[in-house]
Scaffold this active site. Sequence first.
Site, PDB file in Angstrom:
ATOM      1  N   HIS A  54      61.289  13.618 -20.468  1.00  0.00           N
ATOM      2  CA  HIS A  54      61.265  12.157 -20.533  1.00  0.00           C
ATOM      3  C   HIS A  54      61.020  11.732 -21.977  1.00  0.00           C
ATOM      4  O   HIS A  54      60.839  12.563 -22.854  1.00  0.00           O
ATOM      5  CB  HIS A  54      60.249  11.556 -19.556  1.00  0.00           C
ATOM      6  CG  HIS A  54      58.808  11.892 -19.828  1.00  0.00           C
ATOM      7  ND1 HIS A  54      58.321  13.175 -19.813  1.00  0.00           N
ATOM      8  CD2 HIS A  54      57.741  11.088 -20.113  1.00  0.00           C
ATOM      9  CE1 HIS A  54      57.016  13.147 -20.069  1.00  0.00           C
ATOM     10  NE2 HIS A  54      56.645  11.897 -20.255  1.00  0.00           N
ATOM     11  N   HIS A  56      58.629   9.912 -23.596  1.00  0.00           N
ATOM     12  CA  HIS A  56      57.337   9.587 -24.214  1.00  0.00           C
ATOM     13  C   HIS A  56      57.116  10.363 -25.514  1.00  0.00           C
ATOM     14  O   HIS A  56      57.446  11.550 -25.615  1.00  0.00           O
ATOM     15  CB  HIS A  56      56.191   9.849 -23.229  1.00  0.00           C
ATOM     16  CG  HIS A  56      56.052   8.764 -22.195  1.00  0.00           C
ATOM     17  ND1 HIS A  56      55.372   8.942 -21.012  1.00  0.00           N
ATOM     18  CD2 HIS A  56      56.515   7.481 -22.185  1.00  0.00           C
ATOM     19  CE1 HIS A  56      55.418   7.803 -20.313  1.00  0.00           C
ATOM     20  NE2 HIS A  56      56.109   6.915 -20.998  1.00  0.00           N
ATOM     21  N   ASP A  58      54.661  11.715 -27.038  1.00  0.00           N
ATOM     22  CA  ASP A  58      53.915  12.984 -27.100  1.00  0.00           C
ATOM     23  C   ASP A  58      54.753  14.163 -26.606  1.00  0.00           C
ATOM     24  O   ASP A  58      54.366  15.312 -26.799  1.00  0.00           O
ATOM     25  CB  ASP A  58      52.587  12.887 -26.321  1.00  0.00           C
ATOM     26  CG  ASP A  58      52.762  12.549 -24.855  1.00  0.00           C
ATOM     27  OD1 ASP A  58      53.628  11.718 -24.526  1.00  0.00           O
ATOM     28  OD2 ASP A  58      52.028  13.122 -24.023  1.00  0.00           O
ATOM     29  N   HIS A  59      55.913  13.890 -26.005  1.00  0.00           N
ATOM     30  CA  HIS A  59      56.785  14.973 -25.526  1.00  0.00           C
ATOM     31  C   HIS A  59      57.980  15.219 -26.439  1.00  0.00           C
ATOM     32  O   HIS A  59      58.629  16.255 -26.349  1.00  0.00           O
ATOM     33  CB  HIS A  59      57.279  14.672 -24.104  1.00  0.00           C
ATOM     34  CG  HIS A  59      56.179  14.744 -23.086  1.00  0.00           C
ATOM     35  ND1 HIS A  59      56.035  15.804 -22.218  1.00  0.00           N
ATOM     36  CD2 HIS A  59      55.142  13.909 -22.841  1.00  0.00           C
ATOM     37  CE1 HIS A  59      54.966  15.610 -21.470  1.00  0.00           C
ATOM     38  NE2 HIS A  59      54.399  14.462 -21.829  1.00  0.00           N
ATOM     39  N   HIS A 113      57.105   8.271 -13.040  1.00  0.00           N
ATOM     40  CA  HIS A 113      56.312   8.241 -14.278  1.00  0.00           C
ATOM     41  C   HIS A 113      57.094   7.440 -15.319  1.00  0.00           C
ATOM     42  O   HIS A 113      56.564   6.513 -15.938  1.00  0.00           O
ATOM     43  CB  HIS A 113      56.050   9.667 -14.756  1.00  0.00           C
ATOM     44  CG  HIS A 113      55.344   9.752 -16.067  1.00  0.00           C
ATOM     45  ND1 HIS A 113      54.036   9.360 -16.233  1.00  0.00           N
ATOM     46  CD2 HIS A 113      55.760  10.173 -17.287  1.00  0.00           C
ATOM     47  CE1 HIS A 113      53.681   9.535 -17.497  1.00  0.00           C
ATOM     48  NE2 HIS A 113      54.703  10.026 -18.154  1.00  0.00           N
ATOM     49  N   ASP A 130      55.805  15.152 -16.935  1.00  0.00           N
ATOM     50  CA  ASP A 130      54.663  14.390 -16.427  1.00  0.00           C
ATOM     51  C   ASP A 130      54.901  13.904 -14.996  1.00  0.00           C
ATOM     52  O   ASP A 130      54.287  12.933 -14.554  1.00  0.00           O
ATOM     53  CB  ASP A 130      54.366  13.189 -17.344  1.00  0.00           C
ATOM     54  CG  ASP A 130      53.794  13.635 -18.678  1.00  0.00           C
ATOM     55  OD1 ASP A 130      53.556  14.842 -18.866  1.00  0.00           O
ATOM     56  OD2 ASP A 130      53.596  12.761 -19.552  1.00  0.00           O
ATOM     57  N   HIS A 169      50.906  18.668 -19.138  1.00  0.00           N
ATOM     58  CA  HIS A 169      49.574  18.444 -19.702  1.00  0.00           C
ATOM     59  C   HIS A 169      48.537  19.323 -18.996  1.00  0.00           C
ATOM     60  O   HIS A 169      48.678  19.616 -17.806  1.00  0.00           O
ATOM     61  CB  HIS A 169      49.112  16.988 -19.521  1.00  0.00           C
ATOM     62  CG  HIS A 169      49.796  16.008 -20.408  1.00  0.00           C
ATOM     63  ND1 HIS A 169      49.363  15.712 -21.676  1.00  0.00           N
ATOM     64  CD2 HIS A 169      50.905  15.254 -20.201  1.00  0.00           C
ATOM     65  CE1 HIS A 169      50.157  14.800 -22.213  1.00  0.00           C
ATOM     66  NE2 HIS A 169      51.103  14.503 -21.339  1.00  0.00           N
TER      67      HIS A 169
HETATM   68 ZN   LIG Z   1      54.713  10.863 -20.162  1.00  0.00          ZN
END
Ligand SMILES: [Zn+2]
Length: 257
Positions: A54, A56, A58-59, A113, A130, A169
């Site tokens: 996805h 985001h 942080d990914h 998500h 996630d 995570h």
């Molecule tokens: Zn995420």
Amino acid sequence: MKTITVPCHYDNYAYIVICEKSKKAAIIDPAEYYPLLQILKEQDAQLTAIYCTHHHADHIGGLEEFLGDYAGLNVYGHYSDSNRIVGLNVSLEDGDLLSLGELEGKVIHTPGHTSGSVCYLFEDAVFTGDSVFGGGCGRLFEGSPELMYQSLSHLVAEIPESAEIYFGHEYTMQNLKFALFVEPENNRIARRMSDSAALLESGGFTTPSTLSQELATNPFLRCSEMTIRKNVAEKLFADNSSPQAVFAALRKKKDSF
Ligand SMILES: [Zn+2]
């Protein structure tokens, strides 16, 4: 197939998948550049693909640097994320088939998500980003509880029970505390907590789990269980008339747990 877990940022996991016959490698979630680059060099494997679960930050934090380094890199993601994932050049939808060297993969769309969240199944390993965590599931930023419930049911139907679940995570201990609150009678949760705590203490990771382990301990995959239904009514004073309603009540409670 070789899978390497790469911890990134504070508690993210990125993964490197290598086809051992062709030496072709893929990154699943390019969270950070240097830790992933280091491992690719050590493995002497040729990076050919990046699979994004996805959009985001942080990914995908290392994505631009990999694009700068590797000309002709294929960047995969859900088609609806083509404007949110830089360099995305292979648009995917549910059910699409993939190949990495001689490895075969499949795309499972799991919106909730985020609307473009996808999971990648390669052999018996599924990379869930996630959408599913150890003992839990992702927060619902772009979908209703009903949609996420449907996504998780779809995922479970698409993968074997022996599947290994590689999640995005390290949230397993917090998730299991919530699982135990929802289902205090479930001995498997307590056992998984002590196993996970021991793993983390020794410097290990709780990823991957297995689908059978999640089906036994993850409340978000157990919304039809009588004990959970009962506790949703008695502890959360919420509607438990359907698995979707139970899921919605659990997700809402977990958001502030
Ligand atoms: Zn995420």
